[in-house]
Design a protein around this motif. Sequence first.
Motif, PDB file in Angstrom:
ATOM      1  N   LEU A   1       0.553  -1.061   0.021  1.00 36.48           N
ATOM      2  CA  LEU A   1       0.057   0.347  -0.105  1.00 36.48           C
ATOM      3  C   LEU A   1       1.109   1.294  -0.045  1.00 36.48           C
ATOM      4  O   LEU A   1       0.332   2.464  -0.737  1.00 36.48           O
ATOM      5  CB  LEU A   1      -1.148   0.043   1.422  1.00 36.48           C
ATOM      6  CG  LEU A   1      -1.737   1.639   1.190  1.00 36.48           C
ATOM      7  CD1 LEU A   1      -2.441   1.237   0.558  1.00 36.48           C
ATOM      8  CD2 LEU A   1      -2.394   1.168   2.279  1.00 36.48           C
ATOM      9  N   THR A   2       2.219   1.098   0.678  1.00 36.65           N
ATOM     10  CA  THR A   2       3.284   2.578   0.884  1.00 36.65           C
ATOM     11  C   THR A   2       3.476   2.087  -0.562  1.00 36.65           C
ATOM     12  O   THR A   2       3.692   3.541  -1.103  1.00 36.65           O
ATOM     13  CB  THR A   2       3.700   2.268   2.300  1.00 36.65           C
ATOM     14  OG1 THR A   2       3.716   1.903   2.907  1.00 36.65           O
ATOM     15  CG2 THR A   2       4.865   3.920   2.515  1.00 36.65           C
ATOM     16  N   PHE A   3       3.937   1.258  -1.301  1.00 34.71           N
ATOM     17  CA  PHE A   3       4.493   2.439  -1.962  1.00 34.71           C
ATOM     18  C   PHE A   3       3.474   2.391  -3.343  1.00 34.71           C
ATOM     19  O   PHE A   3       4.142   2.673  -4.178  1.00 34.71           O
ATOM     20  CB  PHE A   3       5.775   0.535  -2.913  1.00 34.71           C
ATOM     21  CG  PHE A   3       6.642   0.570  -2.263  1.00 34.71           C
ATOM     22  CD1 PHE A   3       8.102   1.832  -2.595  1.00 34.71           C
ATOM     23  CD2 PHE A   3       7.285  -0.917  -0.890  1.00 34.71           C
ATOM     24  CE1 PHE A   3       8.853   1.526  -1.771  1.00 34.71           C
ATOM     25  CE2 PHE A   3       8.963  -1.034  -0.798  1.00 34.71           C
ATOM     26  CZ  PHE A   3       9.432   0.041  -0.763  1.00 34.71           C
TER      27      PHE A   3
ATOM     28  N   THR B   1      -6.020   7.263  -1.621  1.00 31.87           N
ATOM     29  CA  THR B   1      -6.795   8.553  -0.607  1.00 31.87           C
ATOM     30  C   THR B   1      -5.454   8.762   0.798  1.00 31.87           C
ATOM     31  O   THR B   1      -5.157   9.981   0.137  1.00 31.87           O
ATOM     32  CB  THR B   1      -7.116   7.355   0.710  1.00 31.87           C
ATOM     33  OG1 THR B   1      -8.473   6.838  -0.051  1.00 31.87           O
ATOM     34  CG2 THR B   1      -8.353   8.544   1.647  1.00 31.87           C
ATOM     35  N   LEU B   2      -4.082   7.877   0.745  1.00 34.23           N
ATOM     36  CA  LEU B   2      -3.188   7.608   1.116  1.00 34.23           C
ATOM     37  C   LEU B   2      -2.137   8.783   0.237  1.00 34.23           C
ATOM     38  O   LEU B   2      -1.535   9.578   1.070  1.00 34.23           O
ATOM     39  CB  LEU B   2      -2.754   6.722   1.140  1.00 34.23           C
ATOM     40  CG  LEU B   2      -1.444   6.522   2.304  1.00 34.23           C
ATOM     41  CD1 LEU B   2      -2.286   6.814   3.971  1.00 34.23           C
ATOM     42  CD2 LEU B   2      -0.953   5.015   2.646  1.00 34.23           C
ATOM     43  N   GLY B   3      -2.032   8.732  -0.971  1.00 34.41           N
ATOM     44  CA  GLY B   3      -1.215   9.480  -1.832  1.00 34.41           C
ATOM     45  C   GLY B   3      -1.854  10.672  -2.013  1.00 34.41           C
ATOM     46  O   GLY B   3      -0.581  11.968  -1.999  1.00 34.41           O
TER      47      GLY B   3
ATOM     48  N   LEU C   1       4.706   5.009   5.868  1.00 29.83           N
ATOM     49  CA  LEU C   1       5.420   3.846   6.085  1.00 29.83           C
ATOM     50  C   LEU C   1       4.077   3.292   8.004  1.00 29.83           C
ATOM     51  O   LEU C   1       3.534   2.145   7.815  1.00 29.83           O
ATOM     52  CB  LEU C   1       6.727   2.660   6.569  1.00 29.83           C
ATOM     53  CG  LEU C   1       7.465   2.475   5.154  1.00 29.83           C
ATOM     54  CD1 LEU C   1       8.618   2.844   5.716  1.00 29.83           C
ATOM     55  CD2 LEU C   1       6.489   1.369   4.874  1.00 29.83           C
ATOM     56  N   GLY C   2       4.474   4.961   8.528  1.00 25.28           N
ATOM     57  CA  GLY C   2       3.310   4.002   9.573  1.00 25.28           C
ATOM     58  C   GLY C   2       2.309   4.925  10.152  1.00 25.28           C
ATOM     59  O   GLY C   2       1.049   4.727  11.020  1.00 25.28           O
TER      60      GLY C   2
ATOM     61  N   PRO D   1      -6.172  -4.475   6.486  1.00 32.18           N
ATOM     62  CA  PRO D   1      -5.169  -5.324   7.516  1.00 32.18           C
ATOM     63  C   PRO D   1      -3.754  -5.502   7.003  1.00 32.18           C
ATOM     64  O   PRO D   1      -3.260  -5.996   6.655  1.00 32.18           O
ATOM     65  CB  PRO D   1      -5.566  -6.838   6.742  1.00 32.18           C
ATOM     66  CG  PRO D   1      -5.742  -6.775   5.643  1.00 32.18           C
ATOM     67  CD  PRO D   1      -6.354  -5.284   4.860  1.00 32.18           C
ATOM     68  N   GLY D   2      -3.835  -4.041   8.322  1.00 34.00           N
ATOM     69  CA  GLY D   2      -2.204  -3.366   7.539  1.00 34.00           C
ATOM     70  C   GLY D   2      -1.535  -3.190   8.956  1.00 34.00           C
ATOM     71  O   GLY D   2      -2.291  -3.449  10.442  1.00 34.00           O
ATOM     72  N   MET D   3      -0.222  -2.233   9.776  1.00 36.45           N
ATOM     73  CA  MET D   3       0.415  -2.309  10.697  1.00 36.45           C
ATOM     74  C   MET D   3       0.062  -1.054  11.074  1.00 36.45           C
ATOM     75  O   MET D   3       0.026  -0.915  12.202  1.00 36.45           O
ATOM     76  CB  MET D   3       1.895  -2.006  10.167  1.00 36.45           C
ATOM     77  CG  MET D   3       3.112  -2.935   9.260  1.00 36.45           C
ATOM     78  SD  MET D   3       2.658  -5.131  10.287  1.00 36.45           S
ATOM     79  CE  MET D   3       4.378  -4.157  11.424  1.00 36.45           C
ATOM     80  N   GLY D   4      -1.031  -0.523  10.607  1.00 39.88           N
ATOM     81  CA  GLY D   4      -1.431   0.739  11.419  1.00 39.88           C
ATOM     82  C   GLY D   4      -2.298   1.181  12.515  1.00 39.88           C
ATOM     83  O   GLY D   4      -2.422   1.336  13.509  1.00 39.88           O
ATOM     84  N   ARG D   5      -3.771  -0.061  11.450  1.00 40.78           N
ATOM     85  CA  ARG D   5      -4.559  -0.256  12.452  1.00 40.78           C
ATOM     86  C   ARG D   5      -4.014  -1.311  13.433  1.00 40.78           C
ATOM     87  O   ARG D   5      -5.051  -1.113  15.126  1.00 40.78           O
ATOM     88  CB  ARG D   5      -5.396  -1.123  12.002  1.00 40.78           C
ATOM     89  CG  ARG D   5      -6.850  -1.095  11.309  1.00 40.78           C
ATOM     90  CD  ARG D   5      -7.664  -1.491  10.852  1.00 40.78           C
ATOM     91  NE  ARG D   5      -8.684  -2.570  11.589  1.00 40.78           N
ATOM     92  CZ  ARG D   5      -9.063  -3.572  10.358  1.00 40.78           C
ATOM     93  NH1 ARG D   5      -9.004  -3.554   9.848  1.00 40.78           N
ATOM     94  NH2 ARG D   5      -9.363  -4.245  11.188  1.00 40.78           N
TER      95      ARG D   5
END
Lengths: 526, 307
Positions: B101-103, B179-181, B243-244, B256-260
Motif C-alpha cells: 500500500l505504501t509503495f 487516499t493515502l497518496g 509507513l507508519g 489489514p495493515g500495520m497502522g490499524r
Amino acid sequence: MRRVNVWKMLFVVFVSLVLMAGCSSKESGTDEKESSGSSSSSNEEELVIAVNENFISMDPHNTGDTNSNSVQTAMFEGLLGSDEEGQIIPQLAEEYSVSDNALEYSFKLRQGVTFHDGEPFNAEAVKTSFERIMKDESLRLNSRGFNLITSIDVIDDYQIKVTLKEPYAGMLTRFVSAKILSPKLINDSSGDIGKTPVGTGPFKFVEWVQGDHLTVERFDDYWDKADRVKKITYKPVPENGSRVAMLKTGEAHVIYPAPVQNLKELESNTDVEIHKIPSTIARYVSINTMKEPYDDVRIRQAINYAVNKEAFISVVNSGYGLPLDSIIPSKTQFYSKQETYDHNIEKAKELMKEAGFEDGFNAEIWGNTNSDTLKGMQFIQQQLKEIGITVEIKSMEEGTLSDEIYGAQTPEEAKVQMWYVSWSAYPSDTTNATKPLFSSSSFPPDGANTAYYKNDDVDKWITEVNQTADPDKQAEIYSNIQSAIYKDAPWIFLGVDEILAGSRSNVEGVFISPTGGINVTDANLK
Amino acid sequence: MLQYILKRILEMIPILFIVSILIFFFTHLIPGDPARLVAGKDATLDEVNIIRAELGLDKPIWDQYITYMSNLFQGDLGTSLKTGLPVSEMFADRFMPSIYLTFMSMGWALVLGLLIGTLSAVFKNKWPDYLGMVTAVSGISMPGFWLGLILIQIFSVQLGWFPTGGAESWKSYILPSLTLGAGIMSMLARFTRSSLLETLRADFIRTGRAKGLKESVVIPKHALRNSLIPVVTIAGLQFGFLLGGSVVVETVFSFPGMGRLLIDSIAFRDYPVIQAELLLFSIEFILVNLIVDIMYSMLNPKIRYVS
C-alpha cells in the motif's frame, strides 16, 4: 559521470523490483478473489458478516470479547447454549439438573455427535475440556466458576456430574461459555488451539488472516441436519461508513452493529433489513455515594428526577433504546420493573432544597473519549443545569480512565464523582449484573462498584441468592435487591441500548442475541 | 560510496539501541494498566494481580527491559498480551499489505506530483498551472477519512468498480492508495513547482537556452534534475511517515495493515506489539533516510560522501 550511471541503474533495478513485487501480489490476489467469489452476486453459497472489531482469539476457553465469541459459536458448542432471548437451553447436553443445595450439576449428553476431526463426543471429551479450563493457568479469563469445581464424575459414556465446593449462581452461564473442544486437540497441541479450533459446531474452521477475515465452512456431519449456507466469512470493519457501504453493495450480507446515523438511509433500501434487538447493555452514570454532597440520597434522587430519560434516548441514542427501569435491563433473568424517576424538575428542586443545596453545586462527570459518551455527558450537563448543578465534563482515554477509577485503593482515595459508563452481563447471569456493581465487597480496585454503594441488606441478599438453586427464591431475593437499590439511586438510571444490525433481505436464520453475539447455526441464503 | 553506506548501517546500531530504550520506557509510561484491561471490568483485584504476575508486569521496569532486550536479540519480539499470539506472527499477515500500500501510494504520488508540479512551473500562471495548483490544494486540505469515504461512495457503492475494503486483490489497493497518496502528491506538486521555478531563473538555464538548447532538453535534463533535491528530501520524509502513518486510511478501508494493528494495540496497552511496531517503524525510517541520502548523490554528482 560513470559512477552516477551505476547508481542510476541500481535505482532502476530497485524500482522495477518493487513494481514486480507489487504486480505479483496483484496477480495472486486476483486468483484468490476469483476462486473465493466474495461478491454476493457471483456466488450465493458464501455469507459475509462484517463486524466492528477484530477478533482476538479463537481459543474459546480464553476469550472475553463478544466478536471472538460470535465467531466461535459457529465452530463450538457447550453443554448448554442460549436462545434468541439469551436464555439457557440444552445444547450438547440433552437434559440437565441442579441439586437443591446448588452444588451438583448433572448432564445427560447428546449421542451421535462427532468433532470436526472425527473424534467422538462423549463424557470423557467433556471432562478433558473442563479440566483444561480448571488446570491451565493461562486460561485466567474463563476459570471463574470452574475454579470452584471439586470433582468431575464420568457416570457413563453419556452422563457426567460436576460438583462445586460452594454455590455459584453464574455457573449455568459458565457451562454455556465453556465450549467443548476436541480432546485430541487438547492432548496433542495445546499451544495451537487458538489457531486451529476444532469443535462440534455446525461450521468448521478454514482460515484466519489476522486483521482481514476469518472463514468457516459447513460441517456436513453436524448432528442437526438442517440446510445451511456452505461458507461464512467474518470480516472486521471498524469504520461505520465502510460497513454500511459493504451492506449496500452486497459485499457483506450481515453487518453488526449497524450505525444509528445510517439507519434511515438503510431502511429505505429494499434489499436491506434492519434488526433492532433490546440488549442487556445498561447505560448509567454511577454516583459516588460516599462523597459529599452525593452521600445524601435526596441529592441522588433529585439528579435522577432532573434527567429526562426519554429525551436522553432520543437525543443521545437517536431514539433507539428503552428506559432503564430497574438496576438491570429487562432481558436479564429475574428482572423486576421499578417505579421510575420521571422527569420532574419541581420535585428535583424540592429535594435539593431539603438537602440544603437550593442553589446547586459544582460537579464533575468522567467518561471515555468516545463521541457518543461525550454527547451523553453533555446531555447530563445540560439537564442538571436546570436544578443548579454545574457539571464539568472530563473525558479521558480509556486506559487513563481505568487508572483513575481503579487506582484508588480505598473509598476515601477515590476522586470520582460521577462516571458515565455502561455494563453488559449475560441475560442468564444476574449475579454478574449485580454483585460487581452493588456489593460492598466490589469497591474498586476489587470490582466495579464505582458508586461505592453500601447497603447491608443488599450485601446480605447478594450472598443469600448465590446459595440457593431454587428459582422462585432467587426471584424473590432479586426483586428485593432491585427495589432497594433503585430507591437508593446510586446511579442516574439512563437507558438500555437497543442493538442494531443490518442484513441483506436474502439472509435467513442469523440472529443477534441481547449480548450482541451473532448466531449462525441455521444461517442460509435464499 | 560503499564504505559510506556500511558506515551508515553501522551507525544504526547505537541509534536503534537508544530508540529501543525510549520506546520501551515511553510505552510503559502510557497511563493504563494492561493487566486491568486484560482482566475486564468485573475482575477482582486478586484476578488482576494474578494476570499482572503472569504477564511479568509485577517485576521492576529495568528487569522487564532486560528480559525484553535479551528476547529481542534472540529474534523473539514477544507475545501479545491481548491475543496471546507471538508478535512476529501477528505481523506476518499484515506487513506485506502495508508495504504494498505504501509503495503504491508513493509511486503514484511521485509520478503525478512531479508531473503536475513540472507542468505548473512550465505553464506558470496559465490554465494548467491553475488547474494543477487547485488539485494540489484540494489534495492537501481534504482529510484522509473524508476523501476515503467519498471514494467508497462513488467507486464502490455507486459504480461498483472496487471493493469497499480488505486487501484481497489488487483492486482493494486502488482506493486506499489514492487516499493515502493524495496529500503527498499535492505536497510534491507544490514543491516541484516552486523549486523548478527557482531553477529556471538560474544562470545555467539561461546559458543553456542561449546556446540554443530546446525546451524539451532544458526542462527535464537540466532544470528538473537540479530541482529534485528538495523534492527528494520531502518525498523521503513523507515516505517514512507513510509507513507508519496510514492508520486512518487503514481504518476507513478496513485494511489489514500495520497502522490499524498499532491503534488496536495502544487502546489495549499491548506493550509487546506497540514496542515491536515502533521499533520496526524506526528501522524503516532510518533506512528511508539512507536511501534519500544516496539519491542526492545520484541527482547531483557534486554531492559526494566521504567516509
